[in-house]
Design an enzyme around this catalytic site. Structure first.
Site, PDB file in Angstrom:
ATOM      1  N   GLU A 296       4.815 -34.178 -10.181  1.00 21.53           N
ATOM      2  CA  GLU A 296       5.016 -33.181 -11.242  1.00 21.53           C
ATOM      3  C   GLU A 296       5.405 -31.825 -10.638  1.00 21.53           C
ATOM      4  O   GLU A 296       6.358 -31.181 -11.086  1.00 21.53           O
ATOM      5  CB  GLU A 296       3.749 -33.054 -12.098  1.00 21.53           C
TER       6      GLU A 296
ATOM      7  N   ARG B 169       2.571 -40.156   2.440  1.00 22.64           N
ATOM      8  CA  ARG B 169       2.277 -41.028   3.580  1.00 22.64           C
ATOM      9  C   ARG B 169       2.755 -42.473   3.400  1.00 22.64           C
ATOM     10  O   ARG B 169       2.969 -43.182   4.373  1.00 22.64           O
ATOM     11  CB  ARG B 169       0.779 -41.024   3.848  1.00 22.64           C
TER      12      ARG B 169
ATOM     13  N   LYS C 145       0.264 -26.915 -16.633  1.00 20.53           N
ATOM     14  CA  LYS C 145       1.296 -27.792 -16.047  1.00 20.53           C
ATOM     15  C   LYS C 145       2.410 -28.070 -17.064  1.00 20.53           C
ATOM     16  O   LYS C 145       3.595 -27.998 -16.742  1.00 20.53           O
ATOM     17  CB  LYS C 145       0.633 -29.088 -15.577  1.00 20.53           C
TER      18      LYS C 145
ATOM     19  N   CYS D  41      -3.584 -29.984 -17.300  1.00 12.42           N
ATOM     20  CA  CYS D  41      -2.589 -30.424 -18.286  1.00 12.42           C
ATOM     21  C   CYS D  41      -1.845 -29.269 -18.973  1.00 12.42           C
ATOM     22  O   CYS D  41      -0.617 -29.296 -19.076  1.00 12.42           O
ATOM     23  CB  CYS D  41      -3.251 -31.246 -19.389  1.00 12.42           C
TER      24      CYS D  41
ATOM     25  N   ASP E  18     -14.281 -37.380 -15.554  1.00 12.57           N
ATOM     26  CA  ASP E  18     -13.811 -37.545 -14.169  1.00 12.57           C
ATOM     27  C   ASP E  18     -14.952 -37.794 -13.185  1.00 12.57           C
ATOM     28  O   ASP E  18     -14.770 -38.486 -12.184  1.00 12.57           O
ATOM     29  CB  ASP E  18     -13.045 -36.307 -13.703  1.00 12.57           C
TER      30      ASP E  18
ATOM     31  N   GLY F  68      -5.580 -35.733  -4.340  1.00 19.75           N
ATOM     32  CA  GLY F  68      -6.662 -36.337  -5.092  1.00 19.75           C
ATOM     33  C   GLY F  68      -7.821 -35.385  -5.339  1.00 19.75           C
ATOM     34  O   GLY F  68      -7.815 -34.243  -4.879  1.00 19.75           O
TER      35      GLY F  68
ATOM     36  N   TYR G 184       0.178 -38.148  -9.340  1.00 17.13           N
ATOM     37  CA  TYR G 184       0.647 -37.402 -10.521  1.00 17.13           C
ATOM     38  C   TYR G 184       1.035 -35.961 -10.167  1.00 17.13           C
ATOM     39  O   TYR G 184       2.120 -35.488 -10.505  1.00 17.13           O
ATOM     40  CB  TYR G 184      -0.496 -37.288 -11.543  1.00 17.13           C
TER      41      TYR G 184
ATOM     42  N   GLU H 234      15.492 -46.389 -29.764  1.00 14.61           N
ATOM     43  CA  GLU H 234      15.870 -47.633 -30.455  1.00 14.61           C
ATOM     44  C   GLU H 234      16.067 -48.787 -29.477  1.00 14.61           C
ATOM     45  O   GLU H 234      15.979 -49.957 -29.862  1.00 14.61           O
ATOM     46  CB  GLU H 234      17.105 -47.442 -31.342  1.00 14.61           C
TER      47      GLU H 234
ATOM     48  N   TYR I 290     -12.111 -22.393 -27.659  1.00 14.33           N
ATOM     49  CA  TYR I 290     -13.198 -23.295 -27.251  1.00 14.33           C
ATOM     50  C   TYR I 290     -14.558 -22.649 -27.528  1.00 14.33           C
ATOM     51  O   TYR I 290     -15.485 -23.290 -27.993  1.00 14.33           O
ATOM     52  CB  TYR I 290     -13.065 -23.669 -25.762  1.00 14.33           C
TER      53      TYR I 290
ATOM     54  N   HIS J 282      18.744 -44.720 -35.427  1.00  9.91           N
ATOM     55  CA  HIS J 282      19.993 -44.456 -34.722  1.00  9.91           C
ATOM     56  C   HIS J 282      20.475 -43.050 -34.993  1.00  9.91           C
ATOM     57  O   HIS J 282      20.371 -42.598 -36.126  1.00  9.91           O
ATOM     58  CB  HIS J 282      21.041 -45.483 -35.172  1.00  9.91           C
TER      59      HIS J 282
ATOM     60  N   CYS K 152      -8.418 -29.304 -17.549  1.00  8.32           N
ATOM     61  CA  CYS K 152      -7.243 -29.556 -18.394  1.00  8.32           C
ATOM     62  C   CYS K 152      -6.677 -28.260 -18.958  1.00  8.32           C
ATOM     63  O   CYS K 152      -5.487 -27.979 -18.851  1.00  8.32           O
ATOM     64  CB  CYS K 152      -7.621 -30.515 -19.522  1.00  8.32           C
TER      65      CYS K 152
HETATM   66  P1  NDP Z   1      -3.842 -38.955  -7.189  1.00  4.78           P
HETATM   67  O1  NDP Z   1      -5.090 -39.675  -6.927  1.00  4.78           O
HETATM   68  O2  NDP Z   1      -2.997 -39.328  -8.348  1.00  4.78           O
HETATM   69  O3  NDP Z   1      -2.919 -38.991  -5.899  1.00  4.78           O
HETATM   70  C1  NDP Z   1      -3.386 -38.585  -4.642  1.00  4.78           C
HETATM   71  C2  NDP Z   1      -2.284 -38.768  -3.647  1.00  4.78           C
HETATM   72  O4  NDP Z   1      -2.676 -38.208  -2.403  1.00  4.78           O
HETATM   73  C3  NDP Z   1      -1.939 -40.219  -3.407  1.00  4.78           C
HETATM   74  O5  NDP Z   1      -0.553 -40.353  -3.329  1.00  4.78           O
HETATM   75  C4  NDP Z   1      -2.608 -40.496  -2.069  1.00  4.78           C
HETATM   76  O6  NDP Z   1      -1.922 -41.464  -1.311  1.00  4.78           O
HETATM   77  C5  NDP Z   1      -2.492 -39.161  -1.385  1.00  4.78           C
HETATM   78  N1  NDP Z   1      -3.498 -38.971  -0.350  1.00  4.78           N
HETATM   79  C6  NDP Z   1      -4.819 -39.222  -0.425  1.00  4.78           C
HETATM   80  N2  NDP Z   1      -5.434 -38.927   0.749  1.00  4.78           N
HETATM   81  C7  NDP Z   1      -4.470 -38.478   1.577  1.00  4.78           C
HETATM   82  C8  NDP Z   1      -4.464 -38.048   2.924  1.00  4.78           C
HETATM   83  N3  NDP Z   1      -5.582 -38.013   3.635  1.00  4.78           N
HETATM   84  N4  NDP Z   1      -3.277 -37.680   3.470  1.00  4.78           N
HETATM   85  C9  NDP Z   1      -2.157 -37.720   2.741  1.00  4.78           C
HETATM   86  N5  NDP Z   1      -2.090 -38.132   1.470  1.00  4.78           N
HETATM   87  C10 NDP Z   1      -3.244 -38.505   0.887  1.00  4.78           C
HETATM   88  O7  NDP Z   1      -4.303 -37.425  -7.253  1.00  4.78           O
HETATM   89  P2  NDP Z   1      -3.629 -36.104  -7.772  1.00  4.78           P
HETATM   90  O8  NDP Z   1      -4.245 -35.054  -6.927  1.00  4.78           O
HETATM   91  O9  NDP Z   1      -2.161 -36.207  -7.866  1.00  4.78           O
HETATM   92  O10 NDP Z   1      -4.184 -36.012  -9.258  1.00  4.78           O
HETATM   93  C11 NDP Z   1      -5.562 -36.183  -9.559  1.00  4.78           C
HETATM   94  C12 NDP Z   1      -5.729 -36.928 -10.841  1.00  4.78           C
HETATM   95  O11 NDP Z   1      -5.511 -36.054 -11.933  1.00  4.78           O
HETATM   96  C13 NDP Z   1      -4.733 -38.065 -11.051  1.00  4.78           C
HETATM   97  O12 NDP Z   1      -5.149 -39.267 -10.483  1.00  4.78           O
HETATM   98  C14 NDP Z   1      -4.636 -38.165 -12.545  1.00  4.78           C
HETATM   99  O13 NDP Z   1      -5.591 -39.072 -13.013  1.00  4.78           O
HETATM  100  C15 NDP Z   1      -4.953 -36.771 -13.012  1.00  4.78           C
HETATM  101  N6  NDP Z   1      -3.716 -36.106 -13.460  1.00  4.78           N
HETATM  102  C16 NDP Z   1      -3.100 -36.577 -14.587  1.00  4.78           C
HETATM  103  C17 NDP Z   1      -1.926 -36.027 -15.018  1.00  4.78           C
HETATM  104  C18 NDP Z   1      -1.261 -36.560 -16.234  1.00  4.78           C
HETATM  105  O14 NDP Z   1      -1.900 -37.235 -17.021  1.00  4.78           O
HETATM  106  N7  NDP Z   1       0.022 -36.323 -16.409  1.00  4.78           N
HETATM  107  C19 NDP Z   1      -1.294 -34.920 -14.299  1.00  4.78           C
HETATM  108  C20 NDP Z   1      -2.003 -34.527 -13.101  1.00  4.78           C
HETATM  109  C21 NDP Z   1      -3.161 -35.102 -12.720  1.00  4.78           C
HETATM  110  P3  NDP Z   1      -2.090 -43.049  -1.545  1.00  4.78           P
HETATM  111  O15 NDP Z   1      -1.341 -43.358  -2.794  1.00  4.78           O
HETATM  112  O16 NDP Z   1      -1.463 -43.624  -0.331  1.00  4.78           O
HETATM  113  O17 NDP Z   1      -3.558 -43.294  -1.643  1.00  4.78           O
END
Ligand code: NDP
Length: 453
Positions: free
Chosen positions: A182, A199, A51, A48, A303, A262, A178, A442, A100, A437, A43
């Site tokens: 972003e 995809r 970002k 976070c 996590d 992911g 996410y 609102e 920290y 307002h 984070c």
């Molecule tokens: P996410 O799990 O949110 O998204 C992963 C994306 O990658 C999905 O769209 C998934 O597709 C796709 N994907 C997975 N495998 C493949 C593949 N083999 N080929 C192509 N696409 C693929 O992960 P992120 O990396 O975006 O973020 C990790 C986590 O960090 C988030 O889940 C969130 O919890 C946290 N985070 C939170 C934020 C916030 O609070 N604002 C900001 C950034 C991160 P599909 O949907 O089809 O499975």
């Protein structure tokens, strides 16, 4: 006092680990934290915090455009300097790392530098040094994961993207979660040609369908190039950049590719595989509602346990864990319902509770109230940006079970609404609240016309 070196040995000084360590130490427990990287975890260092700083930087692009309609003229075209942003970010994160360190120190927590390995139910080893503890907490978080395809080594992950040597004039992000939305927004705002490759048929799977569609329109309007129902087939180094071939046959030349596909638990070398500790099917550590693994003196949170991967969730888990294991009156198990979240794409998304699709499954009858409008600011700015707000109501109890927004500062706004939703307030309670307002917010207390059932 036990015969162990520590009452609690925490592995990982991220959001959850640091909070658990400090809170346990405040109860009088003898606590150590081992960390092999940076204080504050994902984070603070590569998530976070940077970002949000980069998102602020990207928003200035719109702000300069919007200013004209209010009488401002910029005598020179604004220029963006990546190195200034990056280096200021590095300085700010160094400051946070030091904070920290001081927090742990002031709490009397011993910080041990190095990668810790769990040896057995009560023993840990860090670079050849052995420690014993009544309880061991695995709070090692996650690590970016990317699929294997030809040239995948040419892609960067969220661990590297903040510190790129040069600003990519042409940027591509793979994924539809996410991080993908972003960063597509951030680089678009900073002035790059920005592409998002996903995809599926529409990004942000799991979010409210209408929110996803609205976000798609707004992001496209701002200039992000969206490529759905395709994937990266290969990346090759070309003369002028990276040549990305998509599975639909399209090819794009860009300067940087971010894989935002992911994260996986960061368990390498932690030693859990050598112990009889059960994992979930996705490789995350299985815990009960006291955060105990299948070896009860070994705990895990955040996590690495596979819940919502969000800092405030890890913090709340840490408070619950310490209450349960070191407190006098153990709290109730953590309640994972109605956790609000924001996605800092542009415009932002803020959401709490159920999507319309989830609510239709869970309740016999629902009412949906929704509005989309041009915010007052954009009557003069000339911007086409619109704002969506939506309430989902259980028709029988009148309780608001979901609230969603796409628009400026949606996270700030939904945080307040989340208290009402968490408290189980009704649509009548929302209606009885007098609005402020003129605000966009609102609308949440003035939506009277039923949109659909
Ligand atoms: P996410 O799990 O949110 O998204 C992963 C994306 O990658 C999905 O769209 C998934 O597709 C796709 N994907 C997975 N495998 C493949 C593949 N083999 N080929 C192509 N696409 C693929 O992960 P992120 O990396 O975006 O973020 C990790 C986590 O960090 C988030 O889940 C969130 O919890 C946290 N985070 C939170 C934020 C916030 O609070 N604002 C900001 C950034 C991160 P599909 O949907 O089809 O499975």
């Amino acid at each position: 006092m036990s015969d162990f070196d520590y009452d609690l040995f925490v592995i990982g000084a991220g959001s959850g680990g640091v909070r658990a360590a400090r809170t346990a130490a405040a109860t009088g427990a003898r606590v150590a934290v081992a960390e092999d990287r940076y204080l504050g975890g994902t984070c603070v260092n590569v998530g976070c915090v940077p970002k949000k700083l980069y998102s602020y930087a990207a928003h200035f692009h719109d702000a300069f455009e919007d200013a004209r309609g209010f009488g401002w003229s910029l005598t020179e075209p604004p220029r963006f300097d990546w190195a200034t942003l990056r280096d200021n970010k590095v300085r700010e994160i160094k400051r946070l790392n030091e904070i920290y360190g001081r927090l742990l120190d002031n709490a009397g927590v011993e910080l041990i530098h190095g990668r810790a390995r769990v040896v057995d139910a009560h023993r840990v080893e860090v670079d050849g040094r052995a420690f014993s503890a009544a309880k061991i907490l695995v709070a090692v978080g996650g690590w970016p994961w990317l699929p294997d395809f030809p040239g995948s080594e040419l892609a960067v992950t969220s661990n590297e993207v903040f510190d790129l040597e040069r600003m990519p004039q042409r940027f591509l992000v793979l994924g539809g979660g996410y991080i993908a939305v972003e960063f597509a927004s951030i680089f678009n705002g900073l002035g790059s040609e920005s592409h998002l490759v996903y995809r599926g048929e529409l990004f942000l799977r799991g979010f409210d369908r209408e929110v996803r569609e609205f976000t798609r329109e707004q992001m496209a309007l701002k200039g992000v190039n969206l490529h759905f129902e395709t994937n990266i087939q290969s990346i090759e180094k070309g003369e002028g950049g990276l040549l990305v071939t998509l599975t639909n046959g399209e090819s794009l030349e860009v300067d940087a590719v971010l894989a935002a596909t992911g994260r996986k638990p960061n368990l390498e070398g932690v030693g859990l595989d050598a112990l009889d500790i059960a994992l979930n099917p996705d490789g995350t550590v299985k815990v009960n509602d006291r955060f105990e693994t299948t070896i009860p003196s070994i705990l895990a949170l955040g996590d690495v346990t596979g819940g919502p991967e969000l800092t405030p969730v890890a913090l709340a888990e840490a408070m619950h864990l310490v209450g349960q294991h070191f407190g006098e009156a153990p709290p109730k198990p953590m309640d994972y319902r109605n956790i609000a979240t924001a996605v800092f794409c542009h415009p932002n998304i803020g959401t709490v509770g159920l999507s319309e699709e989830q609510a239709r499954k869970e309740y016999d009858a629902i009412r949906v109230y929704r509005t989309d409008f041009r915010p007052m600011k954009h009557t003069l700015s000339g911007s086409e940006e619109r704002c969506l707000m939506k309430l989902i109501v259980d028709d029988v109890s009148d309780v608001v079970v979901g609230a969603h927004m796409v628009g400026e500062e949606a996270g700030e706004l939904i945080q307040g609404i989340a208290i009402a939703v968490k408290a189980g307030l009704t649509k009548a309670d929302f209606d009885a609240t007098v609005g402020i307002h003129p605000t966009a917010a609102e609308e949440f207390v003035t939506m009277r016309t039923l949109s659909r059932r």
